[in-house]
Design a protein around this motif. Structure first.
Motif, PDB file in Angstrom:
ATOM      1  N   ALA A 102       0.842  -1.201   0.000  1.00 34.99           N
ATOM      2  CA  ALA A 102       0.000   0.000   0.000  1.00 34.99           C
ATOM      3  C   ALA A 102       0.876   1.249   0.000  1.00 34.99           C
ATOM      4  N   ILE A 103       0.644   2.149  -0.939  1.00 33.66           N
ATOM      5  CA  ILE A 103       1.499   3.330  -1.111  1.00 33.66           C
ATOM      6  C   ILE A 103       1.631   4.154   0.171  1.00 33.66           C
ATOM      7  N   PRO A 104       0.538   4.479   0.877  1.00 37.59           N
ATOM      8  CA  PRO A 104       0.718   5.296   2.093  1.00 37.59           C
ATOM      9  C   PRO A 104       1.476   4.569   3.198  1.00 37.59           C
ATOM     10  N   HIS A 109      -2.564   2.976  11.070  1.00 41.45           N
ATOM     11  CA  HIS A 109      -3.030   4.001  12.014  1.00 41.45           C
ATOM     12  C   HIS A 109      -2.222   5.290  11.927  1.00 41.45           C
ATOM     13  N   ASP A 110      -1.004   5.234  11.370  1.00 37.66           N
ATOM     14  CA  ASP A 110      -0.162   6.434  11.262  1.00 37.66           C
ATOM     15  C   ASP A 110      -0.025   6.939   9.823  1.00 37.66           C
ATOM     16  N   ILE A 111      -0.811   6.433   8.887  1.00 40.39           N
ATOM     17  CA  ILE A 111      -0.581   6.800   7.484  1.00 40.39           C
ATOM     18  C   ILE A 111      -0.863   8.272   7.207  1.00 40.39           C
ATOM     19  N   ALA A 112      -1.599   8.949   8.086  1.00 41.70           N
ATOM     20  CA  ALA A 112      -1.844  10.379   7.899  1.00 41.70           C
ATOM     21  C   ALA A 112      -0.854  11.231   8.691  1.00 41.70           C
ATOM     22  N   GLU A 166      -7.641  12.506  12.424  1.00 41.85           N
ATOM     23  CA  GLU A 166      -8.733  13.057  11.626  1.00 41.85           C
ATOM     24  C   GLU A 166      -8.510  12.817  10.132  1.00 41.85           C
ATOM     25  N   ASN A 167      -7.263  12.791   9.698  1.00 42.39           N
ATOM     26  CA  ASN A 167      -6.944  12.670   8.276  1.00 42.39           C
ATOM     27  C   ASN A 167      -6.818  11.231   7.795  1.00 42.39           C
ATOM     28  N   PHE A 168      -6.996  10.272   8.693  1.00 47.07           N
ATOM     29  CA  PHE A 168      -6.882   8.857   8.331  1.00 47.07           C
ATOM     30  C   PHE A 168      -7.810   8.505   7.167  1.00 47.07           C
ATOM     31  N   LEU A 226     -14.531   1.501   6.465  1.00 52.83           N
ATOM     32  CA  LEU A 226     -13.799   2.700   6.861  1.00 52.83           C
ATOM     33  C   LEU A 226     -14.394   3.368   8.101  1.00 52.83           C
ATOM     34  N   ASN A 227     -15.697   3.284   8.279  1.00 49.88           N
ATOM     35  CA  ASN A 227     -16.332   3.978   9.404  1.00 49.88           C
ATOM     36  C   ASN A 227     -15.848   3.464  10.762  1.00 49.88           C
ATOM     37  N   PRO A 228     -15.932   2.162  11.046  1.00 52.55           N
ATOM     38  CA  PRO A 228     -15.387   1.706  12.334  1.00 52.55           C
ATOM     39  C   PRO A 228     -13.875   1.858  12.405  1.00 52.55           C
ATOM     40  N   ALA A 229     -13.180   1.706  11.264  1.00 52.93           N
ATOM     41  CA  ALA A 229     -11.717   1.852  11.273  1.00 52.93           C
ATOM     42  C   ALA A 229     -11.320   3.260  11.717  1.00 52.93           C
TER      43      ALA A 229
END
Length: 462
Positions: A116-118, A191-194, A213-215, A236-239
């Motif tokens: 995954a790129i991010p 969890h840290d991709i943003a 917030e940017n996740f 995505l919502n629960p994640a």
């Protein structure tokens, strides 16, 4: 005279399994005593490690994660006889290292995460950014030291990988089926991709840079929400809620996140500086086996730890990590530097939020170096500054007024999460907080360390 609390172990021993050196020396003794009568294969095995097949460590409970024992000198090879080498992920202060299959199984959780790129981008973002090693009290005050950026090389990629691995293992140990684990493990790995380029210092630019917030924005930008929904039932919502620490899986993510960064940060710090962090790790060389103690109640409503004493030792290590590194005034002397350099160009729109969420550190530093050609932005000089800490905001403002334009920045530190409210079994196996279970002196020990970091800080040029 040996200092109290000083351990004379060689640097290369730090973080290793306590039995590794003993077993290695035993092999060397055999080698030197019998080498003239040994064949080449046996000699090679004693010196370079016994060859063991990776498949020997396969566990059907968590087939994508292999636990590699750290107490023996072994050389692990894959099914083709090739050493797994750097694909073996070291987990210091524990019984095992980890290995995950990144390449051979397209469509598997760790294959998809790795490609995954991010997630790949996190390999270009260092975990501790512009923090520098704390200055020992016994250094000559006349000696001025400068540092090259970064001083601590480990990245958010490594931290996130270990977080995902720990999540997989803990869920498997608690009976979660593989299909149910997959979305949670992917969230843990991402969890840290943003995290913006240059990490926490850039997050201070404004609330719009908040990584939690940017996740969702990052997940949607690269289409991971839809791709993983198709492959793994990812939602995505629960994640997004888990990343914010909400719900039982959010609480569990918070636990394994703290385990991951504490292990790596303390390993790096303990390698280069004496202090309580090093001492606690040496006294508890398998401290990070605490992940094996994490349990969820049958109704999946609570997270708890099996062993109160081991949890206390982990939390004590963690508070000293904050004391000696993460909130150490000297270590943080230039922690606001990249934010200050970036801010005017961010406010003008020359550097955008999207830039910061997609760049690696090197991209931001290249741009900043172009914009500040007279500076060497990779050179950190904490010795040019001093700091004072005050109990009240009024005292801080008075000092700022007196110091005038010598002030570089101010901040208020109000402590941090102690973990004393994490749950452990009490009498009759009912769950109680660690605070209620351990000796009051141990509670006070942790709280006193946290209290010592509080205050209103002023950093100013000499």
């Amino acid at each position: 005279m040996q200092k109290e609390g000083f351990y004379p172990q060689p640097l290369f021993d730090f973080g290793k399994h306590p039995d590794f050196q003993k077993n290695y020396e035993k092999d060397m003794k055999t080698f030197y005593a019998e080498r003239e009568h040994m064949n080449f294969e046996k000699c090679y095995e004693l010196v370079n490690g016994k060859i063991v097949c990776l498949s020997d460590f396969h566990n059907p409970k968590h087939p994508e994660v292999f636990l590699i024992p750290r107490d023996q000198n072994i050389s692990v090879v894959d099914e083709f006889g090739d050493q797994i080498g750097i694909m073996q992920t070291m987990f210091p202060f524990s019984s095992t290292d980890f290995y995950v299959d990144f390449f051979e199984t397209p469509g598997s959780v760790f294959y998809e995460l790795y490609h995954a790129i991010p997630f790949i981008r996190l390999g270009g973002i260092t975990q501790l950014e512009s923090l520098v090693p704390p200055r020992p009290d016994d250094w000559d005050k006349e000696i001025e030291v400068c540092y090259c950026l970064p001083q601590f090389p480990h990245t958010r990629w490594l931290h996130s990988l270990i977080t995902a691995i720990l999540m997989e293992l803990v869920l498997a140990n608690n009976g979660f089926p593989k299909k149910e684990r997959a979305p949670i493990v992917l969230t843990a790995g991402c969890h840290d991709i943003a995290t913006p380029a240059a990490g926490d210092t850039i997050i201070r630019l404004g609330p719009e840079m908040d990584e939690e917030e940017n996740f969702s924005w990052v997940m949607r930008k690269y289409g991971l929400d839809e791709t993983w929904k198709s492959l793994f039932g990812f939602d995505l919502n629960p994640a997004q809620k888990w990343v914010k620490g909400q719900g039982i899986m959010g609480k569990l993510l918070d636990v394994v996140d703290k385990m991951s960064y504490t292990a790596i940060d303390c390993y790096r710090l303990g390698q280069i500086r004496e202090g309580n962090v090093r001492n606690i790790c040496l006294e508890n060389p398998l401290l990070m086996d605490i992940w094996q103690d994490v349990r969820l109640t049958k109704n999946r409503q609570k997270v708890y730890f099996l062993n109160p004493e081991k949890l206390f030792n982990f939390l004590l290590l963690r508070v000293y990590e904050f004391k000696e590194l993460l909130l150490n005034p000297y270590a943080r002397m230039v922690d606001f530097l990249v934010e200050k350099l970036t801010k005017p160009f961010y406010e003008k729109g020359d550097i955008t939020k999207e830039d910061l969420l997609t760049w690696e550190d090197k991209d931001l530093f290249r741009v900043l170096q172009e914009k500040y050609p007279e500076k060497n932005i990779f050179l950190l000089e904490p010795e040019q500054m001093e700091w004072q800490v005050f109990e009240t905001k009024e005292q801080m403002h008075e000092a700022v007024s007196e110091l005038g334009n010598r002030v570089d920045h101010t901040e208020h530190l109000n402590g941090f999460f102690s973990g004393l409210n994490w749950l452990v079994p009490g009498k009759r196996d009912e769950l109680k907080t660690l605070r209620e279970t351990i000796d009051q002196k141990k509670v006070e020990m942790i709280e006193e360390v946290i209290e010592s970091t509080k205050g209103y800080y002023v950093y100013y040029y000499k």
